[in-house]
Design an enzyme around this catalytic site. Structure first.
Site, short mmCIF file in Angstrom:
data_model
loop_
_atom_site.label_atom_id
_atom_site.label_comp_id
_atom_site.label_asym_id
_atom_site.label_seq_id
_atom_site.Cartn_x
_atom_site.Cartn_y
_atom_site.Cartn_z
N LYS A 189 93.68 61.73 30.46
CA LYS A 189 94.19 62.80 29.62
C LYS A 189 94.25 62.37 28.16
O LYS A 189 95.03 61.51 27.77
CB LYS A 189 95.60 63.25 30.02
CG LYS A 189 95.91 64.60 29.36
CD LYS A 189 97.38 64.91 29.25
CE LYS A 189 98.05 64.27 28.07
NZ LYS A 189 97.59 64.76 26.75
N GLU A 263 101.07 50.37 26.64
CA GLU A 263 100.82 49.81 25.32
C GLU A 263 101.51 50.74 24.35
O GLU A 263 101.12 51.89 24.19
CB GLU A 263 99.31 49.72 25.08
CG GLU A 263 98.96 48.69 24.04
CD GLU A 263 98.78 49.31 22.69
OE1 GLU A 263 99.79 49.36 21.95
OE2 GLU A 263 97.66 49.74 22.40
N CYS A 297 98.99 51.12 15.98
CA CYS A 297 100.21 50.57 16.57
C CYS A 297 100.42 49.12 16.14
O CYS A 297 101.54 48.64 16.07
CB CYS A 297 100.16 50.68 18.08
SG CYS A 297 98.55 50.31 18.75
N GLU A 394 108.87 52.52 13.59
CA GLU A 394 107.44 52.65 13.38
C GLU A 394 107.19 53.89 12.52
O GLU A 394 107.59 54.99 12.89
CB GLU A 394 106.78 52.82 14.76
CG GLU A 394 105.30 52.64 14.75
CD GLU A 394 104.73 52.71 16.18
OE1 GLU A 394 105.28 53.44 17.01
OE2 GLU A 394 103.73 52.02 16.42
P1 NAD Z 1 103.24 60.45 22.46
O1 NAD Z 1 103.65 59.19 23.10
O2 NAD Z 1 104.13 61.65 22.61
O3 NAD Z 1 101.80 60.88 22.99
C1 NAD Z 1 100.83 60.00 23.51
C2 NAD Z 1 100.15 60.65 24.71
O4 NAD Z 1 101.11 60.85 25.75
C3 NAD Z 1 99.55 62.02 24.45
O5 NAD Z 1 98.39 62.17 25.23
C4 NAD Z 1 100.64 62.95 24.96
O6 NAD Z 1 100.15 64.22 25.35
C5 NAD Z 1 101.14 62.21 26.16
N1 NAD Z 1 102.50 62.51 26.56
C6 NAD Z 1 103.51 63.01 25.81
N2 NAD Z 1 104.64 63.10 26.55
C7 NAD Z 1 104.34 62.64 27.79
C8 NAD Z 1 105.08 62.47 28.99
N3 NAD Z 1 106.37 62.78 29.05
N4 NAD Z 1 104.46 61.94 30.06
C9 NAD Z 1 103.16 61.59 30.02
N5 NAD Z 1 102.40 61.75 28.91
C10 NAD Z 1 102.98 62.26 27.79
O7 NAD Z 1 102.99 60.16 20.96
P2 NAD Z 1 103.07 61.24 19.75
O8 NAD Z 1 104.22 62.18 19.89
O9 NAD Z 1 101.77 61.85 19.57
O10 NAD Z 1 103.39 60.26 18.57
C11 NAD Z 1 104.73 59.86 18.33
C12 NAD Z 1 104.82 58.46 17.85
O11 NAD Z 1 104.25 57.59 18.82
C13 NAD Z 1 104.06 58.13 16.59
O12 NAD Z 1 104.78 58.44 15.44
C14 NAD Z 1 103.86 56.66 16.75
O13 NAD Z 1 104.97 55.96 16.30
C15 NAD Z 1 103.72 56.46 18.22
N6 NAD Z 1 102.33 56.30 18.64
C16 NAD Z 1 101.93 55.06 19.04
C17 NAD Z 1 100.62 54.88 19.43
C18 NAD Z 1 100.11 53.55 19.87
O14 NAD Z 1 98.91 53.35 19.85
N7 NAD Z 1 100.94 52.65 20.32
C19 NAD Z 1 99.72 55.92 19.39
C20 NAD Z 1 100.16 57.18 19.01
C21 NAD Z 1 101.48 57.35 18.64
#
Ligand code: NAD
Ligand code: MN
Length: 483
Positions: A189, A263, A297, A394
């Site tokens: 996904k 991660e 990240c 972050e």
């Molecule tokens: P997120 O963790 O909400 O989203 C990442 C992925 O997880 C997306 O595909 C999302 O649809 C999915 N997701 C969201 N909620 C979920 C759940 N409950 N169960 C399973 N999957 C779920 O990240 P975001 O809201 O897009 O970004 C928020 C913050 O996360 C950013 O500000 C940043 O600090 C951090 N981030 C970190 C990374 C990294 O590479 N470590 C990448 C993106 C964002």
């Protein structure tokens, strides 16, 4: 040259990418080798962050569609991919890698259009690494018993993989390539703001003749991801994204048979000692935080400067951020592209506000910003103390927090003073100091006199709240085998 300030004396003419690409108006789900409409008939918009306008419609997977994808992956695992000889699996992966190379230009443009990152990064970093990951893990497919000598590594089964928006197609490759090489099948996904290149990857799987159901791609938001990771029919969960969601997933998976890798976030320290080659260090710090708009990240988002070089370093940084070109991601001269989404821009802006409120001093580039779309000036804070939110949370944007230290011991304790532990950087002229400091840093990846360098042969992953499990390298096979 470093002391000359050319300012804007040499303005480049715009150099927009001119290769025509096919961004489809609508993207369906990829289940059992076919593109299928979502059962609920619903679609959501994908936005071009450089214009703020919707440029494609993406299928919203319902739970029924996720069920179908998991069933299809199970069938493919039991009937085709599992029983297939490892050398044969490797051939598919080599073929996929070659097609990615052939389509590199198109994929780079699509990635920049849909995600906002500068074309020079998607073209020179992301897409070459995507191909490299498939090549690298293709090579392991028939050599697993050498990776685990004396054991007999077996695939885990069906993997559910959820990825973020900061490196959309690269994170897909990091997840898919090792899973497939070890004989697993996958339901992937992508993040809701960046689904486009994953669907083009699906077309490449079709073109490569990958058997139906080996990879299934379902699009949707967090609820779709949550349903997938909680699904009875999967044996393994791999997630990259925010620490908050990672913790939820860990509790969903706890007590089940599922293997898990996470991660998560980071708040890396980039430590510059007074004996460091200063110009190189400035460039490394710039690359460490402004690369991909800071949507990284492992970004070097905390700069720890030895006190004696603070003033000079800061004035060099001030001059250097003025020369960063912010704008059209498809322009070859652009250094800093668009912020991935309106929501992300809001988070960044809120954190910048907190920095000012808590008394740190903001240094911003004076560059003009385009009117439409989502943009943030490259900037950094001085006068930051360890308790400020901008030093702890972050930011995931082009915003650096500068702190100081006096002794190596203080550098180490400040660097480790975070709930994260993904990466760190050390800048010094002295090799022995690199080893001594690196030994004491609680971070999964440590760069010395460089930053943000990636290679498929090198494992990547975190300590503490940055997650567990490694991706890349021989270690990256481990989450995808039972021994
Ligand atoms: P997120 O963790 O909400 O989203 C990442 C992925 O997880 C997306 O595909 C999302 O649809 C999915 N997701 C969201 N909620 C979920 C759940 N409950 N169960 C399973 N999957 C779920 O990240 P975001 O809201 O897009 O970004 C928020 C913050 O996360 C950013 O500000 C940043 O600090 C951090 N981030 C970190 C990374 C990294 O590479 N470590 C990448 C993106 C964002
Ligand atoms: Mn988009």
């Amino acid at each position: 040259m470093s002391d000359l300030n050319f300012g804007n004396a040499f303005e480049y003419a715009p150099a927009p990418e001119s290769t025509p690409v096919k961004l489809r108006r609508q993207y369906e789900l990829f289940i059992n080798g076919k593109f299928v409409a979502p059962s609920g008939g619903k679609y959501f918009g994908s936005v071009n962050p450089a214009t703020g306008k919707r440029h494609a419609r993406i299928a919203k997977a319902e739970t029924k569609d996720v069920d179908a994808a998991v069933r299809s992956a199970r069938r493919a695992y039991e009937k085709v991919w599992g029983p297939m000889s490892p050398a044969e699996r490797g051939k598919y992966l080599f073929r996929i890698a070659r097609i990615i190379q052939e389509k590199a230009r198109e994929l780079a443009i699509l990635e920049s259009m849909d995600g906002g990152k500068p074309i020079k990064e998607s073209r020179d970093v992301d897409i070459p690494l995507v191909a490299a990951h498939f090549f690298y893990y293709a090579g392991w497919a028939d050599k697993l018993e050498y990776a685990f000598p004396g054991r007999s590594p077996q695939p885990v089964g069906v993997a559910g993989q959820v990825i973020p928006w900061n490196f959309p197609i690269l994170m897909a490759a990091w997840k898919l390539a090792p899973a497939l090489a070890c004989g697993n099948t996958v339901v992937l996904k992508p993040a809701e703001t960046t689904s486009v290149t994953a669907m083009h990857l699906a077309e490449i799987f079709q073109e490569a003749g990958l058997p139906d159901g080996v990879v299934n791609i379902i699009t949707g938001a967090g609820d779709t991801g949550a349903y997938l990771v909680g699904h009875e029919g999967i044996d393994k969960v791999a997630f990259t994204g925010s620490t908050g969601v990672g913790k939820q997933i860990a509790s969903t998976v706890a007590g089940t048979r599922k293997k898990l890798t996470l991660e998560l976030g980071g708040k890396a320290a980039n430590i510059v000692f007074e004996d460091a080659p200063i110009e190189q260090a400035v460039e490394g710090v710039i690359n460490g935080i402004y690369f991909n708009q800071g949507h990284v990240c492992c970004a070097g988002s905390r700069l720890l400067l030895q006190e004696s070089i603070h003033d000079e370093f800061v004035s060099r940084l001030e001059r250097r951020i003025e020369t960063l070109r912010v704008g059209d991601p498809l322009d070859k001269n652009t250094d800093v592209g668009a912020i991935n989404s309106r929501e992300q821009l809001k988070r960044i802006t809120e954190l910048i506000g907190s920095g000012i409120e808590e008394g740190a001093r903001l240094h911003e580039s004076s560059c003009p910003l385009p009117e439409d779309g989502f943009w943030c000036r490259p900037s950094f804070f001085t006068g930051v103390s360890a308790s400020h939110r901008i030093a702890r949370e972050e930011i995931f944007g082009p915003v650096l927090s500068v702190l100081t230290f006096r002794t190596p011991a203080e550098a180490v304790s400040r660097a480790n003073d975070t709930c994260y532990g993904l990466s760190a950087g050390i800048w010094t002229d002295k090799g022995s100091k690199i080893f001594k400091i690196a030994d004491q840093l609680k971070a999964g990846v440590i760069w010395a006199n460089t930053f943000n360098k990636f290679d498929p042969t090198s494992p990547f992953g975190g300590y503490k709240e940055s997650g567990f499990g490694r991706e890349g390298g021989l270690q990256g096979l481990m989450p995808y085998v039972r021994i």
